[in-house]
Design a protein around this motif. Structure first.
Motif, PDB file in Angstrom:
ATOM      1  N   ARG A 283      39.868  49.611   0.915  1.00  0.00           N
ATOM      2  CA  ARG A 283      41.155  48.917   1.069  1.00  0.00           C
ATOM      3  C   ARG A 283      41.329  48.518   2.528  1.00  0.00           C
ATOM      4  O   ARG A 283      41.204  49.362   3.421  1.00  0.00           O
ATOM      5  CB  ARG A 283      42.318  49.849   0.718  1.00  0.00           C
ATOM      6  CG  ARG A 283      42.565  50.044  -0.729  1.00  0.00           C
ATOM      7  CD  ARG A 283      43.939  50.669  -0.936  1.00  0.00           C
ATOM      8  NE  ARG A 283      45.011  49.743  -0.602  1.00  0.00           N
ATOM      9  CZ  ARG A 283      45.408  48.754  -1.402  1.00  0.00           C
ATOM     10  NH1 ARG A 283      44.831  48.578  -2.569  1.00  0.00           N
ATOM     11  NH2 ARG A 283      46.380  47.941  -1.035  1.00  0.00           N
ATOM     12  N   GLU A 285      44.156  47.005   4.992  1.00  0.00           N
ATOM     13  CA  GLU A 285      45.573  46.661   5.065  1.00  0.00           C
ATOM     14  C   GLU A 285      45.930  46.280   6.500  1.00  0.00           C
ATOM     15  O   GLU A 285      45.110  46.419   7.409  1.00  0.00           O
ATOM     16  CB  GLU A 285      46.421  47.853   4.595  1.00  0.00           C
ATOM     17  CG  GLU A 285      46.127  48.236   3.160  1.00  0.00           C
ATOM     18  CD  GLU A 285      47.099  49.234   2.556  1.00  0.00           C
ATOM     19  OE1 GLU A 285      47.324  49.173   1.345  1.00  0.00           O
ATOM     20  OE2 GLU A 285      47.635  50.073   3.313  1.00  0.00           O
ATOM     21  N   ALA A 302      44.826  40.899   3.913  1.00  0.00           N
ATOM     22  CA  ALA A 302      45.385  42.260   3.831  1.00  0.00           C
ATOM     23  C   ALA A 302      45.764  42.578   2.387  1.00  0.00           C
ATOM     24  O   ALA A 302      46.369  41.752   1.706  1.00  0.00           O
ATOM     25  CB  ALA A 302      46.612  42.380   4.726  1.00  0.00           C
ATOM     26  N   GLY A 304      47.710  44.998   1.593  1.00  0.00           N
ATOM     27  CA  GLY A 304      48.996  45.684   1.661  1.00  0.00           C
ATOM     28  C   GLY A 304      49.343  45.851   3.127  1.00  0.00           C
ATOM     29  O   GLY A 304      48.589  45.426   4.005  1.00  0.00           O
ATOM     30  N   ARG A 340      51.609  44.183  -3.758  1.00  0.00           N
ATOM     31  CA  ARG A 340      50.811  45.049  -2.868  1.00  0.00           C
ATOM     32  C   ARG A 340      51.742  46.101  -2.262  1.00  0.00           C
ATOM     33  O   ARG A 340      52.933  45.850  -2.078  1.00  0.00           O
ATOM     34  CB  ARG A 340      50.171  44.216  -1.761  1.00  0.00           C
ATOM     35  CG  ARG A 340      49.306  43.082  -2.279  1.00  0.00           C
ATOM     36  CD  ARG A 340      48.954  42.150  -1.142  1.00  0.00           C
ATOM     37  NE  ARG A 340      48.378  40.929  -1.644  1.00  0.00           N
ATOM     38  CZ  ARG A 340      49.094  39.872  -2.030  1.00  0.00           C
ATOM     39  NH1 ARG A 340      50.406  39.912  -1.967  1.00  0.00           N
ATOM     40  NH2 ARG A 340      48.504  38.786  -2.474  1.00  0.00           N
ATOM     41  N   SER A 537      43.792  50.419   7.969  1.00  0.00           N
ATOM     42  CA  SER A 537      44.868  49.471   8.278  1.00  0.00           C
ATOM     43  C   SER A 537      44.760  49.064   9.738  1.00  0.00           C
ATOM     44  O   SER A 537      44.536  49.913  10.608  1.00  0.00           O
ATOM     45  CB  SER A 537      46.231  50.093   7.987  1.00  0.00           C
ATOM     46  OG  SER A 537      47.242  49.114   8.125  1.00  0.00           O
TER      47      SER A 537
END
Ligand code: PEP
Ligand code: MG
Length: 593
Positions: A283, A285, A302, A304, A340, A537
């Motif tokens: 993932r 982000e 992205a 989320g 998201r 992230s």
């Protein structure tokens, strides 16, 4: 002689170092713009003219707002960053500024220009001595707003000295206000060079949004670069070459072409899945500070928002944001990003993050002081208001709440108790909310990392805050540039902590991600995936290159490298190992650095 030591009046080539604040390489003629403060005559007004002077000031405020609104519309149409312009609009009508200015007119009988200038000087002085670069820049914002009012009072048709370009050029300035950069969106600006500013300054944010190379913090740029000098702005390496040689020009052209080719290639990968070469999904982000950034982050790929920093809701104002006001902001973020997920972090204020409405005490050791969750627990009413606004926003899409600077299990338990009470209260008020609102913590204090096996079972998720984790582990102030050599994400002490954290999170089945800057470094990202992280992230702009990096490396390779890294002695050895192993395959991505 080192070329950067050439005397200021030299007409020969010159290399000026600075901070690479926006990537890319540009070549073109310099346009040196002066940003001198507006001048005015200090005069006293007769008491019978006081009301007239106050009205002049109020009219200038409203004209300045109208002017900014025009710039905002132009910037917005061109897709520029407008949050700061909104902040200026608020600052223009800020009660403290207005009252201080009007007081200077009424009590000291100062003319409006003088009254504004004195009020701004006193208010901006609060910011000047702060260690936190972000806050120092807020003082500069205030000065800009003051100058804007003074220019309007002086009757100019175009109150802000917005730059107009007749031909493509590299803009060189002491400093550029966000309004200047916003107004440049339709101008043929090739690159920006300023004497002050950092990677977090608005000029940098704006330059990145507009994809214009920028080198900031270039000492004496406006005197060492002469108008129409040919310059190379290397935003990748943070260098400015003034009057470059033919070879330097050729090399710069090659770098510019390679960068453009990589950008094009990365753009093609926006829709590709974020996964390792052998198909393990990761993932990716984005970290954001303003709701207006969210849509752009999604466009960069992205999946989320992994960190929404809420401090900015509290800064630059004299009152505290209420529950409804915050709710609207969080709701707008959640709705922009849904389906998201969004991770909102409770305020990380305190220490050197000055918020006038909280009347924080001065501290000898701000980074180790009453900050973040410590402050929140000492001001439960303020904390509850924020938690309630966040919990209510959960009704509009997936939202998780993250607590910064947790150091002990007791702190987490106190937060949980407070949060349960907030949720009960929302139910009593009959307000909607998600059935389950995950409450997680940042792992950024070494004590929490060490005690994670006891803390993790009571947290719904964990997020590595490596910016602080590195600072506290190595006892090296993250804002001190002369300690940057110590505060390395590749230091084996940090790597070992991360590996242990990942092991505990897997064993206890508590989801783990990272939202520290480290995740945006391609080689560090490989290490993190090898350590077991599956959620990273970062700055939205870094997502394409991290995605492309991971798509070229298999999980086995990442795991092998991670295992070898934690067994090394120094940060340099770690960097060498990672570079040796992966650089040949990541050449186009890494040469950007
Ligand atoms: C961190 O410490 O890594 C982090 C993401 O938080 P901040 O930079 O806001 O302290
Ligand atoms: Mg932090």
């Amino acid at each position: 002689m080192n070329r950067s030591e050439a005397p200021p009046d030299s007409q020969g080539p010159l290399t000026l170092p600075g901070i690479g604040a926006s990537p890319g390489v540009a070549i073109g003629p310099a346009l040196v713009v002066g940003g001198s403060a507006p001048s005015f005559k200090r005069r006293h007004v007769a008491s019978e003219d006081v009301e007239h002077e106050v009205q002049r000031f109020r009219a200038a405020v409203s004209d300045s707002q109208a002017n900014l609104r025009g710039v905002r519309e132009r910037a917005s149409r061109a897709g520029g960053e407008i949050a700061i312009l909104d902040a200026y609009m608020l600052m223009l009508s800020d009660d403290v500024l207005v009252q201080a200015t009007e007081g200077n007119i009424r009590v000291d009988l100062k003319c409006a220009e003088w009254a504004v200038s004195s009020a701004v000087r006193v208010l901006a002085a609060h910011f000047e001595d702060m260690d936190d670069a972000y806050l120092r820049e807020r003082g500069q914002d205030l000065q800009f707003v003051g100058e804007l009012i003074i220019r309007t009072l002086r009757g100019g048709k175009d109150p802000a000295p917005f730059v107009k370009l007749d031909e493509p050029a590299v803009v060189v300035a002491h400093d550029l206000s966000p309004a200047d950069t916003a107004a440049m969106v339709n101008e043929p600006v090739l690159a920006l060079i300023t004497e002050i500013g950092t990677r977090t300054s608005h000029t940098a944010i704006m330059a990145r949004a507009l994809q214009i190379p920028a080198v900031l913090g270039v000492t004496e740029a406006t005197t060492r670069i002469l108008p129409r000098d040919n310059v190379v702005v290397d935003g990748l390496r943070g260098l400015v070459l003034v009057r470059p040689s033919l070879q330097e020009l050729e090399a710069a052209n090659r770098r510019a072409e390679r960068h453009a080719a990589l950008c094009l290639h990365l753009r093609d990968t926006f829709d590709l899945p974020a996964e390792t070469a052998d198909g393990v999904g990761i993932r990716l982000e984005a970290n954001v500070e303003f709701v207006s950034e969210a849509a752009g982050a999604i466009a960069c790929g992205a999946m989320g928002i992994g960190l929404y920093r809420t401090e900015f809701l509290y800064i630059n104002r004299t009152d505290l944001p209420g529950e409804d006001e915050q709710y609207e902001v969080y709701r707008s973020l959640v709705e922009t990003v849904a389906p998201r997920p969004v991770t909102v972090r409770t305020f990380d204020i305190g220490g050197d993050k000055f918020v006038s409405s909280l009347a924080l005490p001065g501290e000898l050791n701000p980074a180790l002081g009453l900050r973040a969750v410590r402050l929140a627990l000492s001001r439960p009413r303020v904390f509850r208001t924020q938690l309630a606004a966040m919990a209510r926003a959960s009704a509009h899409g997936p939202l998780r709440i993250m607590i910064p600077m947790i150091g002990t299990l007791s702190e987490l338990r106190q937060v949980r108790e407070l949060f349960d009470g907030v949720v009960r209260d929302i139910d009593d008020r009959g307000l909607p909310r998600a059935e389950h609102i995950p409450l997680g913590i940042m792992v950024e204090v070494p004590a929490a990392a060490i005690m994670l096996d006891r803390i993790a079972p009571e947290a719904d998720f964990l997020s590595l805050g490596t910016n602080d984790l590195i600072q506290y582990t190595l006892a090296a102030d993250r804002a001190n540039r002369s300690l940057a050599y110590l505060a390395s994400p590749f230091d084996p002490s940090v790597l070992r902590l991360i590996v242990n954290i990942a092991i505990v999170s897997t064993r206890l089945d508590t989801p783990l991600s990272i939202c520290g800057e480290m995740a945006s470094d391609p080689l560090a990202a490989v290490f993190l995936v090898g350590a077991g992280l599956r959620s990273l992230s970062m700055d939205a702009g870094a997502i394409p290159r991290v995605k492309e990096t991971l798509r070229r490396i298999s999980l086995d390779e990442a795991e092998d490298a991670t295992a070898e890294c934690v067994d090394l002695d120094t940060a340099e050895a770690v960097e060498q190992l990672l570079a040796k192993r992966f650089a040949p395959r990541l050449y186009d991505i890494l040469q950007e650095g």
